[in-house]
Each structure stands twice: as structure tokens, then as C-alpha cells.
Design a protein around this motif. Structure first.
Motif, mmCIF file in Angstrom:
data_model
loop_
_atom_site.group_PDB
_atom_site.id
_atom_site.type_symbol
_atom_site.label_atom_id
_atom_site.label_comp_id
_atom_site.label_asym_id
_atom_site.label_seq_id
_atom_site.Cartn_x
_atom_site.Cartn_y
_atom_site.Cartn_z
ATOM 1 N N GLY A 1 25.759 34.921 -52.077
ATOM 2 C CA GLY A 1 26.516 35.680 -51.097
ATOM 3 C C GLY A 1 27.529 36.618 -51.722
ATOM 4 N N ILE A 2 27.360 36.936 -53.013
ATOM 5 C CA ILE A 2 28.285 37.825 -53.728
ATOM 6 C C ILE A 2 27.599 39.165 -53.961
ATOM 7 N N THR A 3 28.282 40.258 -53.648
ATOM 8 C CA THR A 3 27.724 41.592 -53.813
ATOM 9 C C THR A 3 28.205 42.193 -55.125
ATOM 10 N N LEU A 4 27.254 42.611 -55.959
ATOM 11 C CA LEU A 4 27.588 43.258 -57.225
ATOM 12 C C LEU A 4 27.402 44.759 -57.094
ATOM 13 N N ALA A 5 28.365 45.512 -57.577
ATOM 14 C CA ALA A 5 28.212 46.965 -57.628
ATOM 15 C C ALA A 5 27.311 47.314 -58.810
ATOM 16 N N LYS A 6 26.331 48.196 -58.592
ATOM 17 C CA LYS A 6 25.402 48.575 -59.660
ATOM 18 C C LYS A 6 25.619 50.031 -60.081
ATOM 19 N N ALA A 7 26.856 50.477 -60.026
ATOM 20 C CA ALA A 7 27.141 51.895 -60.244
ATOM 21 C C ALA A 7 26.843 52.361 -61.662
#
Length: 398
Positions: A126-132
Motif C-alpha cells: 500500500g506504499i506508492t513509490l515515485a518513479k521520476a
């Protein structure tokens, strides 16, 4: 935002290795390369996380000898995401896992719809990682702090993901499947170099004639040599389409080459002498490449009905059954059995069509024991039915 430091010398590596050795449980490992920017696939950053130790970011080009890290974690299970992508770069540093768990491959076997790292972390934790920064030039020095945070997050949650996927594999009865797949990935040799890598030039299909192909080969090799010398991705010097445009333009002089509008790229004009020399070398090369490279003995499937009707019938009988079995197991068909393996068995089956002989043939083509156990009975039955349809069958196996 957490602040991360990059370890860039031997003493720092030794100190970090000591802390990692005192940690507990498996070790999460990731690699950042500079694909699309540099010629090599070397690792420009190695990230490691272990419970009780924390996250460490290492700069391999600056450190050099990474043996202290291997000594610290070389007896533990390594957790990687899409391990086959990172293992060659790790092995170049003499970093080699004794056993591994691949979170991407496990997710495929479990039937997850999304298997990218960010998606797997989100779906399991349930954790969102930024893939910028996934496509960043990791050879940049110094590395910006936001990039370092991105890199650290790639391993920070991986052990928790591992814990969740281990449970899910057990619930679906796929633990043994996964272990066989992981070991295959871990022990698989690196792919050998292609015999004619220049044939992968994008747009080469538009080039006609062996002499023109020789020019294309010569230009490709000249770009490859210069890219290696500059440690720059070849396409950043002169794109594939530009090399092909130069071949198709067939310039009479170096000046004509410089006037080819489609011949672009940052080194297209600054290295004009290099490219013209390559064109002349290709035009005078006494060894001309063949226009068509011989295949592997199997024609395209669409031609099977005419070329080998029995093989066509076998494939049409077996393919939907294998696909249904994969659906029942909640995994992609290609993870149950690669389409290429099924095609090869259908094209040239063993002389005896039974479960044992089909199983041996599958194993010879690299299928793992769990894949053989599940698919050999289905394929053997389908092959027999393709010759002797069961009573009541419609006769249309497609």
C-alpha cells in the motif's frame, strides 16, 4: 525527505560491510546503470538494505574492489526485482548471490496484473513509490539528493515485499515453482554476443543488396568503436535511422554525405571523416554479408498448415490447453511454458508421443521440472488427439 550519502571509497565500504554483516535476514539489492547514456552496462550505483543495518548506497566506479560487500552478504539470500537485468552488472563487480528471490518473477507466477517495482510495492504494502528518476543518467556525479532517495526506496521496502510474496506463494502452492525459477535465473549464463549484432540496426530492412549491407555493417562498427572509446551509448552519437539514411542516400563524396538531411546526431558532422571512411571501407570490403540469415529451421507459424500440416495440428491442439492451464494456475502462459518451447516441440516432437518422452523433450529445451510436470501430460494428450481426435470431437482444434 531523508538525506542519503554515497559511499565512494574503500574504508567507507568496509565500515558499511561490517554493519550489513551484523544485520538480520535476507538482503535487498538493486543496481542503477546509465543505459541510453553510456556504452557499458556497468553499475554506477549499488543499493543494499538489510534489517538491523539500514540502507547503503555504493559508488562502484569510485570504490573499485567491492569484495568486502560480497564477504558481508555473500552467505545470505538476496532479494532483487527483475534479477536477470541486474545480475550481469553485479557479476561484473564480483557480487554474486548464493541464492535469490526475484519479486518481479514471483509476482508473475502469482498472477499479479502489474509487476513493475512500484506497482508490486503498492499492491503488497500500500506504499506508492515515485518513479521520476528511473531513466536518469546514473553516471552523473555528484548524484542529486532526490535521485538518491529514489534509489534508496528501491530497496528500502523490498524485504517487506518479500515477506508478503512468500506468504502468497505458499497460499497458492507455488513456492517450489518459484524456487526453481529463481535458481534458473541465478545460474543462467549471460547471453553470448550476437553473431551479427549490426543486423539489429533499426530500419535495416529497407536496405537492399549485399554491398549496401556491407556499408551498413561498416558504419555500425565504426559507431560501435567510437561509442566504446567515448563510453557513450551509440544511439546518442548517431541514431540508427541516421546510419540507415546514409546507406540509402549512397553519397558519392564526403560532402554529399554532409548534405544528407536525415544523417543527424551529435557526432554526425564532427566525426564526418570517420563515417566517410567507414562508407568507403564497406564499399571495398571483399567479404559481403548474406542478405538473409538462415533461420532456426522453423518457418513462421502462419506457414505451418502448408509446410507441415501435422505440426500445425499439434500446435493448434496443444496451445489452447496450455493457455487454459496457465489461466487455471493464475499466471501468464509464458511463465508456465514459453511459446517458443511449445512451438519447437510441436514442430519436431519425439518419436514416441507419451508423457515421458514429451517431458524429456521439454527438459531438453530448458523447461524446469515443475513446468514439465504440469504441461507434459497436457501436451502429450493434445498431440495424440491431433492425430486421433477423441470420439465426439468437432475436428477443429484451432
Amino acid at each position: 525527505m531523508a538525506e542519503y550519502d554515497v559511499i565512494a571509497d574503500g574504508p567507507g565500504l568496509i565500515d558499511a560491510a561490517r554493519v550489513l554483516a551484523d544485520g538480520t535476514g535476507p538482503v535487498a539489492v538493486d543496481v542503477e546503470r546509465a543505459s541510453g547514456f553510456r556504452y557499458s552496462q556497468r553499475a554506477y550505483l549499488v543499493q543494499v538494505f538489510r534489517r538491523g543495518a539500514g540502507v547503503f548506497l555504493f559508488d562502484p566506479p569510485a570504490i573499485g574492489d567491492m569484495s568486502a560487500l560480497q564477504s558481508a552478504i555473500g552467505d545470505e539470500k538476496w532479494i532483487l526485482h527483475a534479477a536477470s537485468q541486474d545480475l550481469p552488472s553485479l557479476r561484473e563487480l564480483h557480487l554474486d548471490p548464493p541464492s535469490l528471490f526475484d519479486t518481479e518473477l514471483a509476482s508473475r507466477l502469482l498472477g499479479h496484473e502489474r509487476v513493475g517495482l512500484g506497482a508490486v510495492v503498492e499492491d503488497t504494502l500500500g506504499i506508492t513509490l515515485a518513479k521520476a528518476h528511473s531513466a536518469a543518467d546514473w553516471s552523473t556525479r555528484p548524484l542529486p539528493q532526490p535521485w538518491l532517495e529514489y534509489a534508496a526506496l528501491d530497496v528500502l521496502h523490498l524485504v517487506d515485499v518479500y515477506d508478503a510474496l512468500v506468504v502468497e506463494l505458499a497460499e497458492q502452492g507455488k513456492t517450489e515453482f518459484a524456487e526453481q525459477e529463481f535458481e534458473t535465473v541465478r545460474t543462467r549464463p549471460d547471453k553470448p554476443a550476437r553473431e551479427d549484432p549490426w543486423r539489429r540496426l533499426s530500419g535495416l530492412h529497407t536496405v537492399r543488396g549485399r554491398r549496401a549491407l556491407a556499408v551498413a555493417r561498416s558504419l555500425w562498427q565504426a559507431r560501435e568503436d567510437f561509442a566504446r572509446e567515448q563510453d557513450t551509448a551509440p544511439g546518442r552519437l548517431v541514431p540508427d535511422r541516421s546510419l540507415v539514411a546514409a546507406v540509402l542516400a549512397d553519397p558519392a563524396t564526403k560532402q554529399d554525405l554532409s548534405r544528407v538531411r536525415e544523417f543527424t546526431g551529435r557526432a554526425s558532422r564532427t566525426q564526418l571523416d570517420r563515417w566517410w571512411a567507414a562508407i568507403e571501407a564497406g564499399r571495398s570490403d571483399p567479404v559481403l554479408p548474406v542478405e538473409r540469415v538462415p533461420g532456426d529451421g522453423m518457418p513462421p507459424v502462419r506457414a505451418w498448415a502448408d509446410r507441415n500440416p501435422a505440426a500445425d495440428a499439434r500446435l493448434k491442439a496443444a496451445r489452447p490447453l496450455v493457455e487454459q492451464l496457465a489461466a487455471d494456475l493464475r499466471m501468464p502462459t509464458e511463465n508456465l511454458l514459453t511459446p517458443d518451447t511449445l512451438r519447437r516441440i510441436a514442430w519436431m516432437p519425439p518419436s514416441d508421443i507419451d508423457e515421458a518422452s514429451i517431458g524429456d523433450a521439454l527438459a531438453d529445451h530448458g523447461a524446469r521440472p515443475w513446468q514439465v510436470d504440469l504441461t507434459a501430460p497436457v501436451i502429450a494428450r493434445a498431440f495424440v488427439d491431433s492425430v486421433h481426435p477423441p470420439a465426439g470431437a468437432s475436428g477443429d482444434a484451432s
